[in-house]
Design an enzyme around this catalytic site. Structure first.
Site, mmCIF file in Angstrom:
data_model
loop_
_atom_site.group_PDB
_atom_site.id
_atom_site.type_symbol
_atom_site.label_atom_id
_atom_site.label_comp_id
_atom_site.label_asym_id
_atom_site.label_seq_id
_atom_site.Cartn_x
_atom_site.Cartn_y
_atom_site.Cartn_z
ATOM 1 N N LYS B 87 0.809 -1.222 0.000
ATOM 2 C CA LYS B 87 0.000 0.000 0.000
ATOM 3 C C LYS B 87 0.845 1.276 0.000
ATOM 4 O O LYS B 87 0.458 2.290 -0.569
ATOM 5 C CB LYS B 87 -0.934 0.012 1.217
ATOM 6 C CG LYS B 87 -1.988 -1.089 1.217
ATOM 7 C CD LYS B 87 -3.047 -0.838 0.176
ATOM 8 C CE LYS B 87 -4.177 -1.847 0.247
ATOM 9 N NZ LYS B 87 -5.083 -1.723 -0.910
ATOM 10 N N GLU B 109 -10.192 5.955 2.540
ATOM 11 C CA GLU B 109 -10.986 4.880 3.108
ATOM 12 C C GLU B 109 -10.041 3.764 3.517
ATOM 13 O O GLU B 109 -8.922 3.677 3.017
ATOM 14 C CB GLU B 109 -11.961 4.351 2.061
ATOM 15 C CG GLU B 109 -11.368 3.357 1.046
ATOM 16 C CD GLU B 109 -10.306 3.939 0.120
ATOM 17 O OE1 GLU B 109 -10.232 5.173 -0.014
ATOM 18 O OE2 GLU B 109 -9.528 3.142 -0.458
ATOM 19 N N SER B 369 1.855 -9.582 -1.057
ATOM 20 C CA SER B 369 1.502 -8.167 -0.964
ATOM 21 C C SER B 369 1.631 -7.583 0.437
ATOM 22 O O SER B 369 1.772 -6.381 0.606
ATOM 23 C CB SER B 369 0.072 -7.968 -1.473
ATOM 24 O OG SER B 369 -0.809 -8.815 -0.766
#
Lengths: 256, 391
Positions: B87, B109, B369
């Site tokens: 991220k 969000e 990830s």
């Protein structure tokens, strides 16, 4: 043929009250009573909302009403049946307001056809991609229905021109930066936006979002709007049980 | 597919938003086009990615798993990044862009909280205000991440509307943006939303695939595998290989099984629709109402998917499959035991699929990830509930 909406703006401009309610609120059967009270109170046009699970342009009041309506079992099919029943009783201009996914899921052509058969005069979609508008317009125009497009205070004059070349019936100006829902006061930028849209669009202008009392109604009409759209405040009136009186009060303000 | 025409990937994508957001999206696209090729911006971003986030990440050859499955399995270690997930690649880039645009206030969000944490980190590092929207149910499930965000200086808003999860957090962030048009930058966390977000997020996450290209040679015998919720780590992994002949698999969350209807596999089991500004595959009912989704992994628990994935599915370039909760947990335990790595449950979906197709390929690259520390409580609960002993 001229639609009921076009006819309304030709005959009553500057004094038009448009009332919004959510199909299925407060209950499946209760919607018809709400609408009767609005019409008896004197609304000039109805906007019936087909509830969507994710209404991003709506504030807490209409979100809650939509949520309740969906829990009550409201569907697009039932909402169009409601429109059909309204049409049987009243010759009032009637528009549907819903989010893109509802007509998209059903299929634009099928949705427009059903709406036409139900006696609906226009369609308002607050999250429409302008790319889609010509397709919808073609389907709607075939049935003498209007495609009512929205503009916002930050819409450029170039885009206002583009939008008002596609839109029919009237332009819907979002009064404020924000979602639907009652507000205390409006600022100068709302008045400026009304003046700007009137200047760059040849269509009649209705202003909505946040209009919740007689003072607001006068503010918008004095600034040059042809119509006011009241939504969340009607949901509040439903909860208080005074829809007809509230409508009369707003209607008086349209002529004062 | 270089630059999407009218913001569309084929028919997918677009900008289905309230009119107030149109000028803001145009302003954003203009700024993005201006800065994406700007040497100063690129250098600054490279600096933060290297010195702050820890790029490049290694491509680890998982020899024990490879031996076990008879195929060379490589792990792209995004889990080693600052914050513990891919991220941060996107949040640093977008926060930097926000700063160039002179926006002072970042909104975002978050579902499980990983994007919220990565946004709070980037905002703190770049001196921006940060407001995070998170569904009430998610704040209860992910208390630790809520506290992390607060420590990092973010203001966390609990969203109690709708299903009180990620989709409602996005709704509320969009409503905030509609209400604060002057100073606010909406930093979306996945390759979803209205144009230009899916494009921008793809570009900022493509650093993953670009590095893989340098780290290993792949051909038509080989495969890339990544999990798909919104699909940002997957599109970042795949995009640099789009024109190659490497096989690609996007793995969605099969939850309790597609037939149970409790899953988040919008590409495998969804239908076309419009949500959060984009036309894509959605999990919705016959009337067009968005359905509640399920996955053991909160990061995949989303009823839509990025529009470029919908396009890649349509043209057949990427194969989209799904893996259920149980398979994901088994893959989690497997990686922990054989390689000493706790993967995020999201990434465990990709790994589970790798073990299924290992025999068919010479080399497989799995994008890891994120790291799995955030999930150990969920794993423990799952093991107790299903009577699984230590692996």
């Amino acid at each position: 043929m001229v639609s009921r909406i076009v006819n309304l703006f030709e005959t009553k401009a500057k004094h038009i009250l448009i009332g919004y309610t959510v199909a299925g609120y407060p209950s499946l059967k209760g919607s018809m009573d709400v609408i009767k009270a609005m019409v008896n109170g004197g609304v000039d046009m109805l906007e019936i909302g087909i509830p969507f699970s994710d209404p991003i342009a709506d504030g807490p009041t209409i979100q809650r009403a939509s949520h309740t309506a969906l829990n009550n079992g409201m569907t697009p099919t039932l909402a169009l049946e409601l429109c059909e029943n309204v049409r049987k009783e009243f010759d009032i201009p009637l528009s549907i307001m819903t989010y893109s996914n509802i007509p998209y899921r059903i299929g634009y052509d099928k949705f427009v056809k059903r709406a036409y058969e139900a006696g609906v005069d226009g369609l308002i979609i607050p999250d429409l991609d302008l790319e889609e508008a010509p397709k919808l317009k073609e389907l709607l125009s075939k049935n003498d229905m209007n495609i009512i497009l929205l503009v916002s205070p930050n819409t450029s004059k170039e885009r206002i021109k583009v939008i008002s070349n596609i839109a029919t019936g009237f332009i819907y100006l979002v009064s404020v930066y924000g979602t639907t829902g009652a507000r205390k006061t409006f600022e100068d930028y709302t008045r400026d936006a009304i003046v700007k849209v009137k200047r760059y669009s040849k269509l009649p202008l209705a202003v909505g979002f946040g209009i919740s009392n007689t003072e607001h109604v006068r503010f918008m009409l004095e600034a040059g709007a042809d119509a006011v759209i009241v939504g969340s405040a009607f949901i509040d009136a439903i909860d208080k049980g005074n829809v007809e009186d509230f409508t009369k009060e707003l209607k008086r303000a349209c002529y004062s | 597919m270089k630059y999407p025409k009218n913001g569309r990937f084929g028919v997918f994508g677009g900008a289905f938003v309230p009119e107030t957001l149109v000028p803001l999206l145009e302003e954003l696209e203009e700024a993005y086009k201006k800065f994406k090729d700007d040497d100063g911006f690129k250098e600054e971003l490279r600096y933060y990615l290297r010195e702050y986030a820890g790029r490049p990440t290694p491509l680890y050859y998982a020899q024990n798993l490879s031996k076990r499955f008879g195929c060379k399995i490589y792990l792209k270690r995004e889990d080693l990044l600052h914050g513990g997930a891919h991220k941060i690649n996107n949040t640093l880039a977008q926060a930097l862009l926000a700063k160039k645009m002179k926006k002072k206030r970042i909104i975002a969000e978050t579902g499980a909280g990983q994007h919220g944490v990565a946004t709070a980190m980037a905002s703190a590092a770049l001196g921006l205000e940060c407001e995070i929207y998170m569904g009430l149910k998610d704040t209860e499930r992910q208390k630790l991440n809520v506290f992390r965000m607060k420590l990092l200086g973010a203001n966390v808003h609990e969203v109690s509307s709708g299903s009180q999860t990620l989709k409602d957090a996005i709704n509320e962030a969009l409503r905030d943006w509609i209400s604060n048009v002057k100073d606010t930058y909406y930093l979306i966390g996945s390759a979803v939303g209205p144009h230009p977000y899916p494009l921008m997020v793809r570009e900022f996450q493509s650093v993953i695939g670009k590095e893989i290209k340098k780290e290993v040679e792949l051909d038509s015998n080989d495969a890339l595998i990544a999990c798909v919720g919104g699909g940002s780590n997957a599109i970042g992994t795949f995009y640099p290989f789009i024109d190659s002949n490497v096989k690609m698999y996007g793995v969605e969350a099969g939850g309790e099984g597609i037939e149970s209807n409790k899953h988040s596999a919008s590409l495998s089991a969804g239908s076309l629709g419009i949500l959060h500004g984009m036309l894509t595959y959605l999990l919705q009912d016959e009337h067009g109402q968005i359905m509640d989704t399920h996955s053991i992994s909160a990061g995949l628990d989303y009823p839509g998917v990025g529009p470029e994935h919908a396009y890649l599915k349509e043209i057949g370039r990427v194969k989209y499959v799904n893996v259920n909760d149980q398979e994901a947990v088994e893959a989690f335990l497997l990686l922990a035991k054989y390689e000493g790595i706790l993967p995020a449950l999201e990434s465990a979906h990709a790994l589970a699929y790798a073990t299924k197709i290992a025999k068919k390929h010479k080399k497989i690259v799995v994008t890891l990830s994120g790291r799995g520390d955030k999930d150990v409580g969920i794993i423990e609960e799952y093991m107790m509930k299903h009577g699984i002993k230590d692996s």
